[in-house]
Design a protein around this motif. Structure first.
Motif, mmCIF file in Angstrom:
data_model
loop_
_atom_site.group_PDB
_atom_site.id
_atom_site.type_symbol
_atom_site.label_atom_id
_atom_site.label_comp_id
_atom_site.label_asym_id
_atom_site.label_seq_id
_atom_site.Cartn_x
_atom_site.Cartn_y
_atom_site.Cartn_z
ATOM 1 N N VAL A 278 14.806 58.005 44.988
ATOM 2 C CA VAL A 278 14.517 59.384 45.380
ATOM 3 C C VAL A 278 14.401 60.318 44.186
ATOM 4 C CG1 VAL A 278 15.399 61.396 46.609
ATOM 5 C CG2 VAL A 278 15.488 59.142 47.684
ATOM 6 N N VAL A 279 15.405 60.323 43.301
ATOM 7 C CA VAL A 279 15.414 61.261 42.174
ATOM 8 C C VAL A 279 14.192 61.040 41.288
ATOM 9 C CG1 VAL A 279 16.657 62.012 40.111
ATOM 10 C CG2 VAL A 279 17.923 61.490 42.211
ATOM 11 N N ARG A 280 13.869 59.783 41.018
ATOM 12 C CA ARG A 280 12.731 59.471 40.158
ATOM 13 C C ARG A 280 11.409 59.908 40.786
ATOM 14 N NH1 ARG A 280 13.812 54.574 39.676
ATOM 15 N NH2 ARG A 280 12.426 53.644 41.224
ATOM 16 N N LEU A 347 7.078 62.581 53.528
ATOM 17 C CA LEU A 347 7.626 62.885 52.211
ATOM 18 C C LEU A 347 8.969 62.195 52.004
ATOM 19 C CD1 LEU A 347 6.516 64.588 49.904
ATOM 20 C CD2 LEU A 347 7.919 66.484 50.703
ATOM 21 N N LEU A 348 9.821 62.232 53.013
ATOM 22 C CA LEU A 348 11.145 61.613 52.897
ATOM 23 C C LEU A 348 11.036 60.101 52.692
ATOM 24 C CD1 LEU A 348 13.123 63.578 55.643
ATOM 25 C CD2 LEU A 348 13.444 63.706 53.158
ATOM 26 N N THR A 352 11.479 57.323 48.807
ATOM 27 C CA THR A 352 12.293 56.106 48.669
ATOM 28 C C THR A 352 11.494 54.910 48.166
ATOM 29 O OG1 THR A 352 11.911 55.270 50.938
ATOM 30 C CG2 THR A 352 13.679 56.896 50.631
ATOM 31 N N VAL A 353 10.178 55.088 47.963
ATOM 32 C CA VAL A 353 9.312 53.958 47.621
ATOM 33 C C VAL A 353 9.419 53.615 46.137
ATOM 34 C CG1 VAL A 353 6.922 53.150 47.510
ATOM 35 C CG2 VAL A 353 7.696 54.476 49.466
ATOM 36 N N LYS A 354 9.536 52.334 45.861
ATOM 37 C CA LYS A 354 9.505 51.858 44.484
ATOM 38 C C LYS A 354 8.069 51.908 43.966
ATOM 39 C CE LYS A 354 10.740 47.775 41.729
ATOM 40 N NZ LYS A 354 11.224 46.366 41.806
ATOM 41 N N ASN A 355 7.883 52.316 42.723
ATOM 42 C CA ASN A 355 6.550 52.398 42.101
ATOM 43 C C ASN A 355 5.607 53.264 42.944
ATOM 44 O OD1 ASN A 355 7.392 50.590 40.059
ATOM 45 N ND2 ASN A 355 6.899 48.837 41.363
#
Length: 529
Positions: A278-280, A347-348, A352-355
């Motif tokens: 999330v933060v990234r 958006l939420l 949470t998605v990687k890459n």
């Protein structure tokens, strides 16, 4: 009598206005098809590897009822191991049931679905705007926004989520306004079909629909008959996907039925979603409107929605927030709440998605489209001159984008990027098809190809190889041999398709009497007697 005379001109004025709107909408539809069909088989250049897998599975399903792994009518396809959503494949199966593959034909699938979304956007506008001419805004935006144009011009499964999201908005809005069982039934059906567009919908749609259910209960817009009408088709369509996820999670074993198989993928993609991302991903809240470094997914020169749209998007977002607060106070269920809920749900999940990249986010552009339409409608409502100015600016922005996209810069950007491995040149498949037609299948065709393009899948697709033949996984597929032989057959009983970098082989065969056609394809020579 005087009253009747006053009413007649007003009625005539309304009819003229309605006729003008229909003419303008017809012009928008024509512009849509022109921008989508022009150079459709050539831009994007080559065939994306996921397009390739989808198209061959579609041909196999349409003609044999199994995919290339001989799986019967799966709800989720294995593709290269990570899985692929099914809607584009089953729609493609209809097209390829009776015809040979062409890239243009396969890419018509997202174009047709995009046209359906365009119509739904127009009808949605007529439902919610008091001034009916405002209904033209969203369809016009769909024609010129780069994200819509680019996703509707190639046959990737995930891209269908965007068009289906717009269609979902219309059917749900119609159900809420009419409160009719028919519209709730159709809404459930459309939402169920949407689950087959992209794996991201497995998370976005439940969150969104749960929020909508809470709203409808709060506003008293749904009763048990309507709930059943909506849930029944949704649950029927969702059930095979639930079983498939249980199989892939290892909770149950493989399931084989006479009409459908449920098998595990090569690897499970559930690990791509994590709260640790999330933060990234927070900067992506803004980057979605600009684009990313994926050469094939966005245009940084114009942004994903054209930079001119950003202030109108923000304006529309504020308008919908205000309308939602007012609607909730009065216990009303309206489109602004629906848009905000879908936007926030997307958006939420995306956070949470990687890459994270723009390709993962295509569905979020559906509410962004309508927010932008609200913003433009607000400016238009102030003065008609604003509408003319906005239209001119959008036209200039779009001309700049179109020159980049259709003029060769887009294809060159893909070719020179790090992602060019995702695209396979179609020359090889077309060259082998031509050889097969020349000799009516009487000669084996030896393919001496560049390693990167040594694709049995491409040959199988372009030359109608059955999945049973393809599944043998040998260098020989049907009448085609994919290898560089230790000894050449110089008797003329074999024909050759030879990559240009193997010109010494071509030169040798030409010197001993073979005909060499090195003009038909830029990367391959046809060699035969």
């Amino acid at each position: 009598m005087r009253k009747g005379r006053n009413e007649q001109p007003g009625l005539r004025s309304c009819l003229v206005k309605e006729k003008t709107q229909r003419i303008l909408f017809a012009c928008i539809v024509i512009a849509f098809f022109v921008t989508r069909i022009f150079r459709l088989g050539r831009t994007p250049a080559g065939i994306n590897i996921d397009e390739l897998g989808s198209a061959y599975d579609a041909m196999c399903i349409g003609r044999h009822g199994v995919d290339r792994y001989l799986t019967k009518m799966p709800p989720y396809f294995k593709n290269y191991g990570g899985g692929q959503s099914a809607l584009i494949i089953y729609l493609g199966a209809i097209l390829l049931r009776f015809s040979s593959f062409s890239l243009f034909c396969f890419r018509l699938i997202p174009v047709i679905l995009g046209a359906a979304a365009l119509l739904c956007a127009y009808l949605l506008g007529r439902e919610v705007f008091e001034r009916k001419e405002f209904a033209l805004i969203a369809p016009a935006l769909m024609v010129v926004m780069p994200e819509f144009l680019m996703t509707e011009r190639w046959g990737l499964d995930c891209n269908l989520f965007l068009s289906m999201s717009v269609i979902v908005f219309f059917f749900l809005m119609k159900a809420m306004r009419s409160e009719g069982l028919k519209w709730y039934l159709l809404s459930g059906l459309v939402c169920g079909i949407t689950l087959y567009t992209y794996v991201m919908s497995y998370l976005v749609m439940p969150v969104f629909l749960l929020g909508m259910l809470i709203l409808l209960i709060y506003t008293g817009k749904i009763r048990w008959k309507q709930a059943v009408s909506f849930c029944l088709p949704l649950m029927v369509l969702a059930f095979p996907l639930v079983l498939e996820q249980l199989v892939n999670a290892g909770l149950i074993g493989e399931i084989h039925t006479p009409f459908m198989d449920f098998i595990p993928m090569g690897y499970y993609r559930g690990g791509e979603f994590s709260l640790g991302n999330v933060v990234r991903n927070i900067p992506w809240i803004w980057r979605i409107l600009i684009g990313d470094n994926q050469s094939y997914a966005s245009c940084l020169y114009t942004g994903t929605i054209l930079y001119i749209s950003i202030p109108f998007f923000l304006m529309g977002l504020v308008i919908c927030l205000k309308k939602t607060m007012g609607d909730l106070k009065e216990k009303k269920a309206g489109l602004p709440f629906m848009l905000l809920l879908f936007y926030l749900s997307s958006l939420l999940i995306l956070l949470t998605v990687k890459n994270m990249n723009v390709s993962h986010a295509n569905q979020i552009f559906a509410p962004i489209l309508i927010f932008t339409a609200y913003g433009i409608a607000y400016a238009w409502d102030k003065t008609n001159r604003a509408a003319v100015g906005i239209a001119v600016l959008y036209g200039l922005f779009f001309l700049g984008f179109a020159a980049w996209y259709y003029g060769g810069s887009y294809n060159r950007q893909i070719r020179e990027s790090e992602e060019n491995y995702l695209f396979v040149k179609t020359d090889l498949g077309q060259a082998v098809r031509q050889m097969d037609e020349m000799f009516a299948g009487d000669k084996p065709v030896v393919i001496m190809a560049n390693e990167a393009e040594d694709s049995r899948l491409l040959l199988a697709l372009y030359n109608d190889i059955s999945p049973y033949e393809y599944a043998k996984n040998s260098v020989r597929t049907g009448n085609y041999i994919i290898e560089i032989p230790e000894e050449l057959d110089i008797s003329g009983e074999s024909a050759y398709v030879i990559a240009r970098n193997l010109h010494h082989v071509t030169d040798y065969l030409g010197s001993i009497g073979f005909t060499v056609d090195d003009m038909s394809y830029p990367d391959y020579s046809l060699v035969y007697k």
